[in-house]
Design an enzyme around this catalytic site. Structure first.
Site, short mmCIF file in Angstrom:
data_model
loop_
_atom_site.label_atom_id
_atom_site.label_comp_id
_atom_site.label_asym_id
_atom_site.label_seq_id
_atom_site.Cartn_x
_atom_site.Cartn_y
_atom_site.Cartn_z
N LYS A 209 0.90 -1.26 0.04
CA LYS A 209 -0.01 0.14 -0.08
C LYS A 209 0.87 1.26 -0.08
O LYS A 209 2.21 1.17 0.51
CB LYS A 209 -0.98 -0.21 1.06
CG LYS A 209 -2.22 -0.85 0.84
CD LYS A 209 -3.23 -0.85 1.84
CE LYS A 209 -4.27 -1.97 1.23
NZ LYS A 209 -5.38 -1.97 2.17
N ARG A 243 -4.19 -10.03 4.62
CA ARG A 243 -4.51 -9.99 3.25
C ARG A 243 -3.15 -9.60 2.48
O ARG A 243 -2.75 -8.60 2.82
CB ARG A 243 -5.51 -9.06 2.99
CG ARG A 243 -6.24 -9.07 1.62
CD ARG A 243 -7.28 -7.88 1.23
NE ARG A 243 -7.96 -7.90 0.09
CZ ARG A 243 -7.05 -7.23 -0.70
NH1 ARG A 243 -6.12 -6.42 -0.70
NH2 ARG A 243 -7.71 -7.15 -2.25
C1 7PJ Z 1 -8.31 -4.50 1.32
C2 7PJ Z 1 -9.34 -5.11 0.86
C3 7PJ Z 1 -8.08 -4.33 2.87
C4 7PJ Z 1 -9.83 -5.86 3.19
C5 7PJ Z 1 -8.35 -4.10 -0.74
C6 7PJ Z 1 -5.48 -3.09 -2.17
C7 7PJ Z 1 -6.88 -2.17 -2.03
N1 7PJ Z 1 -10.29 -5.73 1.87
N2 7PJ Z 1 -9.49 -4.95 -0.34
N3 7PJ Z 1 -8.74 -4.96 3.62
N4 7PJ Z 1 -7.84 -3.71 0.60
N5 7PJ Z 1 -10.85 -6.53 3.88
O1 7PJ Z 1 -5.46 -4.11 -2.10
O2 7PJ Z 1 -4.49 -2.18 -1.73
O3 7PJ Z 1 -7.40 -3.74 3.45
S1 7PJ Z 1 -8.11 -3.58 -2.34
#
Ligand code: 7PJ
Length: 266
Positions: A209, A243
């Site tokens: 990020k 994640r």
């Molecule tokens: C996240 C997400 C996160 C959850 C994305 C990226 C943007 N879902 N979906 N938490 N980020 N739960 O991958 O930078 O931080 S998309």
């Protein structure tokens, strides 16, 4: 939790699963197999880019991108499929196709999402976001970001319970980078143990990020070491699901944290 984006405009790995504007399903399946071999317990499949400034996508298009892949992964791989969506229709269809988790960055705030999610019977990750992808990084402001995020998520838990979703189905995520400055993200990471006091599992996503660029000036392909550090710091503070785009490295880093947590102080 390994990430598979089925969007042609993802910031971190977008485009490489595409042939022109068509998702290459075999390419996406090879990516899924690699992530599972690397140790992913969950694969998160998303068809809407939520990066800052991203354009909206219709629910029909989102379903067309995501469902064939959900079906194929569920049929062929031994992994839990999480569907990263705010769209009720896709929640319903993905559950029917075998998905095991709903991951909603809008915490079931979209019309129809609460009812659809409730009816699937699946676990649901409720994430905090301030504003929408288009405007969320325009000078987000909080008086106390930690308190406000906890208050928001506690409120969404209540709404879910009122809709018949039992607490044990819920997972919470403070939404790093979603309507937050770098300082807000760091305050949330420090305060993660306070969010844990709600008594629900926590999911976090730091992988690649832009806060890493803002803190130490790394381009997107140079953000793995910092992403690993953030994952470790989050696990130490109670996060149970990470994640990530880089499953093998993250699994190793998390394994060291877990090993240390299991040792008694002498
Ligand atoms: C996240 C997400 C996160 C959850 C994305 C990226 C943007 N879902 N979906 N938490 N980020 N739960 O991958 O930078 O931080 S998309």
């Amino acid at each position: 939790m390994g990430v598979i984006n089925t969007t042609p405009d993802s910031f971190s790995d977008g485009g490489n699963l595409f042939q022109g504007s068509q998702l290459d399903i075999e390419c996406a399946m090879s990516r899924a197999r690699v992530l599972v071999a690397e140790g992913a317990h969950i694969l998160d499949i998303g068809g809407e880019s939520t990066r800052p400034g991203a354009a909206a996508v219709s629910s029909g298009e989102e379903c067309d991108r995501v469902l064939p892949l959900v079906e194929k992964i569920c049929a062929e791989l031994d992994v839990i499929v999480s569907v990263d969506t705010s769209t009720g229709l896709l929640m319903t269809e993905a559950a029917a196709a075998g998905a095991g988790i709903i991951n909603d960055v809008r915490a079931l705030g979209t019309q129809g999402a609460l009812l659809a999610a409730a009816q699937t019977g699946l676990p649901i990750c409720l994430m905090h976001m301030r504003g929408g992808p288009k405007d969320m990084q325009n000078a987000p402001q909080y008086n106390n970001v930690l308190q406000e995020v906890i208050h928001f998520l506690a409120g969404r838990v209540e709404v879910c319970e009122a809709a018949g979703i039992v607490r044990s189905r819920l997972i919470l995520d403070p939404g790093f980078g979603f309507g937050k400055t770098v300082a807000h993200n760091l305050q949330l990471l420090r305060g993660l143990p306070r969010l844990a006091e709600l008594g629900l599992p926590m999911l976090v996503g730091f992988s690649r990020k832009s806060m890493i660029e803002k803190l130490i000036g790394r381009a997107v392909d140079q953000r793995l070491p910092a992403s690993l550090a953030l994952a470790v710091l989050a696990v130490e503070r109670g996060a149970g699901i990470i994640r990530t785009h880089d499953v093998a490295a993250t699994a190793d880093a998390v394994a060291m944290t877990v090993a240390l947590a299991g040792v008694e102080t002498q």
